[in-house]
Scaffold this active site. Structure first.
Site, short mmCIF file in Angstrom:
data_model
loop_
_atom_site.label_atom_id
_atom_site.label_comp_id
_atom_site.label_asym_id
_atom_site.label_seq_id
_atom_site.Cartn_x
_atom_site.Cartn_y
_atom_site.Cartn_z
N ARG A 40 -4.86 -3.28 -1.06
CA ARG A 40 -5.30 -2.13 -0.25
C ARG A 40 -4.45 -1.96 1.01
O ARG A 40 -4.30 -0.84 1.51
CB ARG A 40 -6.77 -2.28 0.13
CG ARG A 40 -7.69 -1.87 -1.01
CD ARG A 40 -9.13 -2.06 -0.64
NE ARG A 40 -10.00 -1.32 -1.54
CZ ARG A 40 -11.33 -1.45 -1.55
NH1 ARG A 40 -11.92 -2.28 -0.72
NH2 ARG A 40 -12.05 -0.74 -2.39
N GLY A 375 -12.05 -0.80 -9.33
CA GLY A 375 -13.01 -1.86 -9.56
C GLY A 375 -12.52 -2.94 -10.52
O GLY A 375 -11.38 -3.40 -10.41
C1 3PG Z 1 -15.33 -0.97 -1.13
O1 3PG Z 1 -14.82 -2.07 -1.03
O2 3PG Z 1 -15.92 -0.57 -2.14
C2 3PG Z 1 -15.19 0.00 0.02
O3 3PG Z 1 -14.39 -0.54 1.02
C3 3PG Z 1 -16.54 0.41 0.54
O4 3PG Z 1 -17.27 -0.68 0.99
P1 3PG Z 1 -18.85 -0.62 1.00
O5 3PG Z 1 -19.28 -0.57 -0.43
O6 3PG Z 1 -19.31 -1.85 1.71
O7 3PG Z 1 -19.24 0.65 1.72
#
Ligand code: 3PG
Ligand code: MG
Length: 418
Positions: A40, A375
């Site tokens: 990221r 993901g």
């Molecule tokens: C993530 O890692 O999905 C994003 O940075 C958002 O984080 P969060 O789900 O804690 O809002």
């Protein structure tokens, strides 16, 4: 995209308040927090470099973890500043707060092209509440607002949404960074008018997580391939036994409705024809969350659509891999979201890895556009060292999913129109 981007901006001498998603995985080692995956951070470098070239003063803001309004040293962004500095090959100033005098003073001393990272915005409760007064405080050092945090754009928080409103109200510009632009291009435009055949691969644990995406993609895809534990809720809907597999009995109707819609829309909707099953046995060992570690015994391929009573399905089988790979080989556009099995366990990663190879092959040999929807599928591709051989991997998790569902992301909506 109808949103302003940093290409359209003149930022020379201006204070650019730049929201990034540096929510990276960290691991503690000898009392120090180490970054285990900097994807990221790397993904924002083109945005930073362009804004530096253009002579902006870059004030970066981000969150890390979920500290819930408290200072928690394990969630400090300080190690991120050090990594960013190494990647950019220039100093990155770090301020251990995100609002207040300390920040204003440090910003006052910045020169054009300088880069600064502010401490975790979620050390303040007001961030997640999108508190207007907090947004005003953040905006004190902003002439221009840029959002490159696609992964956090599904959150209507002060740093992703509120501060943009403040800047816009003052007549300042709010623009998308280059990463944000790329994410919206690949997950949005490219999938809106896909080159056909358009093959969608969906996996993961739950139908409930993916049903909105399935429903929307049934309008667009030529073929949908289902894997992961989610497949067992479909099997349940078809009247098969699912043994100890992860199922959502209350989602069987939803699964049935998706199968019917696929027929009406003439979408080829494939479910696994074989799988790898194993018998779960609880051990005395506890995992990080304090739950007993499960040992999987008697793992074997199962060609019966019914799962044995004492076993759970954990991966797609070889006949399914072959059938899915044949579909993937015909594709001109591929969207993949969700693993085909319990890929964290090597034993059950074979199906996911084989599908990854099929996607890479289609990309490299047939020129298919392959888009990986963030993901776990990104994790699986990186684990197999294939990440650089697909067209695009999203940096978003929840954000990608919501965007693929067709939701308007608050962090995008708040940006200025072109
Ligand atoms: C993530 O890692 O999905 C994003 O940075 C958002 O984080 P969060 O789900 O804690 O809002
Ligand atoms: Mg998340």
């Amino acid at each position: 995209m109808a949103k302003l981007t940093i290409r359209d901006l003149d930022v020379r001498g201006k204070r650019v308040f730049l929201r990034v998603d540096y929510n990276v995985p960290l691991e503690e080692k000898d009392g120090q927090m180490l970054i285990t995956d900097d994807t990221r951070i790397v993904a924002t470098l083109p945005t930073l470099k362009l804004l530096m070239e253009k002579g902006g003063k870059l004030i970066l803001t981000a969150h890390l973890g979920r500290p819930k309004g408290k200072r928690d040293a394990t969630m400090s962004l300080k190690p991120v500043a050090a990594r960013l500095s190494a990647l950019l090959g220039k100093p990155v100033a770090f301020v251990d707060d995100c609002i207040g005098d300390k920040v204003e003073k440090a910003v006052g001393a910045m020169k054009d092209g300088d880069v600064m990272l502010l401490e975790n915005v979620r050390y303040y409760n007001e961030e997640e509440k999108n508190d207007p007064a907090f947004a005003e405080k953040l905006a004190k050092v902003a002439d221009v607002y840029v959002n490159d945090a696609f992964g956090a754009a599904h959150r209507a928080h002060a740093s992703t949404e509120g501060v943009a409103r403040v800047v816009a109200k003052r007549g300042g510009k709010c623009a998308a960074g280059l990463l944000m632009e790329r994410e919206l291009k690949f997950l949005g435009d490219e999938l809106d008018k896909p080159a056909r055949p358009f093959v969608v691969i969906l996996g993961g644990a739950k139908v409930s997580d993916k049903i909105k995406v399935i429903d929307r993609l049934l309008e667009k895809a030529d073929t949908i391939l289902i894997g992961g534990a989610m497949a067992y809720t479909f099997r349940l809907a078809q009247g098969y036994k699912t043994g100890k597999s992860l199922v959502e009995p209350d989602k069987a109707d939803t699964a049935r409705a998706a199968l019917e819609k696929a027929e009406v829309k003439k979408v080829k909707f494939l479910l696994p024809v074989d799988d790898v099953v194993a018998v779960p046995v609880k051990t005395d060992k506890l995992d990080k969350k304090g739950k007993p570690v499960i040992e999987w015994q008697n793992a074997r391929t199962n060609t019966d659509m019914n799962c044995p009573d004492d076993a759970a399905g954990l991966d797609i089988g070889i006949a399914t891999v072959a059938a899915y790979s044949a579909e993937i080989a015909k594709a001109k556009t591929i969207l993949w979201n969700g693993p085909m099995g319990l890929f964290e366990n090597k034993q059950f990663a074979i199906g996911t890895n084989a599908i990854a190879l099929a996607v890479v092959d289609a990309t490299q040999k047939n020129g298919a556009k392959s888009i990986i929807g963030g993901g776990d599928s990104v994790k699986a591709l990186n684990k197999a060292k294939l990440g650089n051989q697909v067209t695009f991997m999203s940096t978003g998790g929840g954000a990608s999913l919501e965007f693929l569902e067709g939701a308007v992301l608050p962090g995008v909506a708040a940006l200025s129109d072109k």
